[in-house]
Design an enzyme around this catalytic site. Structure first.
Site, short mmCIF file in Angstrom:
data_model
loop_
_atom_site.label_atom_id
_atom_site.label_comp_id
_atom_site.label_asym_id
_atom_site.label_seq_id
_atom_site.Cartn_x
_atom_site.Cartn_y
_atom_site.Cartn_z
CG MET A 81 41.34 36.82 36.80
SD MET A 81 42.72 37.03 37.96
CE MET A 81 41.85 37.23 39.51
CG HIS A 82 39.40 41.73 37.46
ND1 HIS A 82 39.62 41.46 38.79
CD2 HIS A 82 40.63 41.83 36.89
CE1 HIS A 82 40.93 41.42 39.02
NE2 HIS A 82 41.56 41.63 37.89
CG ASP A 240 43.92 35.68 33.31
OD1 ASP A 240 44.04 36.12 34.46
OD2 ASP A 240 43.76 36.43 32.33
#
Length: 527
Positions: A81-82, A240
């Site tokens: 992520m991110h 995830d």
């Protein structure tokens, strides 16, 4: 008739993994590839999105070779992520992506808090401004690489770049979008207020979908590259952690998932955004009130559901450090014999009584996120004596990680309610000794998964829902998630660990100022 299969692709930080599973959750084919990342400066981590695509291509070609393209009915995506992927108007990558663990954006986080207002930001996005999130990376690009920012047409997350290459769609899902700091988490839509305060054009953002929605189909070009059949549906997928929760069947309130990988995660679904409750509950004993805001409040992969998530940064990472520091010779020997050195470490720990004869380990090797937003703090052994040996350190490390998970669980349960069942997954679930320690420190039984395939399985389950094999995510999990044995806390351990818990929490307050006030160790991203 051949079984219909569903593919899940996990675009990780160090590699890509893909599974093809049937409607009962049985893995029929799997493939993995590895790739690296760059650290151009201390605290910076970047990756070329082409690495993700080439890794996904290799995995998919392997799956197709094993099961045939005709058996694959749908594809789901998950991954780290991110991260920020910057594309120009032609869909070309402008510069390497900034990853979730990139720490260059301290100033941009401060600017976001100032421009939006810290309380208002938390009310809308469900999280404070953290360096790992996506919005600060976008502001960094605008400030430090204005020529690149001027070319920016699309901002994507890592798994969504693979989707773009598979389908041409510029899209994401609400779980991954929750980690951008640009989402109205309660409304499950981009926040017009945050975008206006930060002067960000919504047109650069991807279209939003629920996790099991179909976002496009494999293009002719992608079919030639991957071996998949053109027209194969590709669903939105999930970040995830949400995908891992789907793989664990943690898709209803009351079912918690504990994931013990490099980091440690405690995940609990909720029927409402949990950050709305932060002002109405008290912090657990020994933790500060602001620790409640260190719990992430994100959309879940199930429509109409959210989740609370506590994250400790060095769970399995602490054990890996112990392996490298004190068990290097054993690790080399285990590799020659095809054995697992972690079995030796946990066997050593089992020789020592609970409490490690007064030795306490604080697992803050890379700073901490939950229950402390603290990039300065570092790991510590407290109480070392002449009588302590390597076995004691092994026991203390396992117990310290378990105490970190307990911090996460206590905060998560305050916001999302008491779990009726806790399921454990990841590498830490493999060791009976470690499971017993975690169960005793958490004070709850732990149920293992029958098959621990992680986020890739969750993405495949979402694909199965998206193409109509199941009516919804919950019914798909009932059919595709298999559960294993239960580990009960050893009878005499929980009371001992409960007494040690406050000492563990108090130790942080004692050591944290040392790392803020003294230049111990190399400069880090927070200074």
């Amino acid at each position: 008739m051949a079984a219909e299969l569903f593919v899940g692709i996990d675009v990780g930080t160090t590699g890509c993994r893909a599974l093809a599973v049937d409607a009962e959750g049985v893995v029929r084919a799997e493939a993995t590839t590895e790739y690296g990342f760059a650290m151009p400066r201390p605290g910076w981590t970047e990756q070329d999105p082409e690495e993700w695509w080439s890794g996904a291509v290799r995995c998919l070609r392997s799956l197709v070779a094993q099961v045939g393209a005709g058996a694959i009915r749908g594809v789901g995506l998950t991954g780290q992520m991110h991260g920020s992927v910057f594309l120009d108007g032609r869909g070309a990558v402008i510069r390497p992506a900034l990853l979730w663990n990139d720490q260059r954006t301290v100033a941009q986080c401060d600017a976001i808090e100032a421009r939006v207002g810290s309380e208002r930001l938390y009310a809308l996005a469900g999280n404070p401004a953290l360096t790992g999130f996506t919005a600060p990376k976008l502001l960094w690009l605008r400030e430090h690489e204005p020529d690149a920012y001027a070319r920016l047409a699309h901002l994507l997350l890592p798994k969504d770049y693979v989707r773009f290459r598979l389908t041409g769609a510029i899209a994401t899902d609400v779980t991954d979008a929750s980690g951008t700091l640009l989402l109205d988490v309660a409304g499950r839509r981009w926040s017009q207020e945050i975008l206006a305060a930060l002067d960000i054009d919504e047109r650069i953002l991807p279209a939003l979908y629920e996790s099991a929605d179909v976002t496009g189909a494999v293009s002719e070009e992608a079919a030639r590259a991957t071996g998949l059949a053109a027209g194969t549906p590709v669903v939105a997928g999930a970040g995830d952690q949400a995908a891992g929760a789907v793989a664990a069947g943690a898709v209803t309130p009351g079912i918690a998932a504990v994931a013990v990988g490099t980091s440690g995660v405690v995940f609990l679904p909720s029927e409402e955004p949990v950050h709305a409750r932060a002002g109405d509950v008290s912090a657990p004993p020994g933790l500060e009130p602001e620790s409640l805001k260190t719990v992430h409040s994100f959309c879940h992969a199930v429509p109409g559901l959210w989740h609370a998530m506590g994250v400790m940064l060095s769970a399995g990472g602490s054990l890996r450090w112990l392996r490298d520091a004190l068990y290097a010779a054993e690790a080399a020997e285990a590799a020659r014999q095809g054995a697992d050195v972690y079995d030796r470490i946990t066997a050593d720990a089992a020789e020592v009584a609970p409490g490690a004869e007064g030795l306490l380990f604080l697992p803050y090797l890379a700073g901490e996120r939950t229950p402390h937003f603290d990039p300065f703090v570092r790991g510590s052994f407290l109480g070392l004596s002449l009588g302590h040996r390597r076995q004691h350190l092994a026991r203390a490390v396992l117990e310290g990680i378990a105490f970190g998970l307990r911090d996460c669980l206590d905060l998560v349960r305050r916001l999302a309610g008491e779990p009726a069942e806790v399921r454990i997954m990841g590498g830490g679930a493999k060791s009976e000794v470690w499971r017993e320690i975690i169960a005793a420190v958490l004070g709850v039984p732990l149920r293992r998964l029958g098959v621990d395939e992680g986020p890739a399985l969750g993405a495949a389950i979402l694909a199965a829902v998206g193409v109509g094999a199941f009516a919804d995510v919950r019914s798909a999990c009932q059919a595709m998630v298999r559960l294993g044995s239960v580990t009960e806390p050893p009878a005499s351990w929980p009371s001992l660990y409960e007494a040690l818990l406050l000492a563990y929490r108090g130790a942080y307050r004692q050591v944290a100022p040392v790392f803020r006030e003294a230049p111990i160790g190399p400069p880090n991203e927070g200074r």
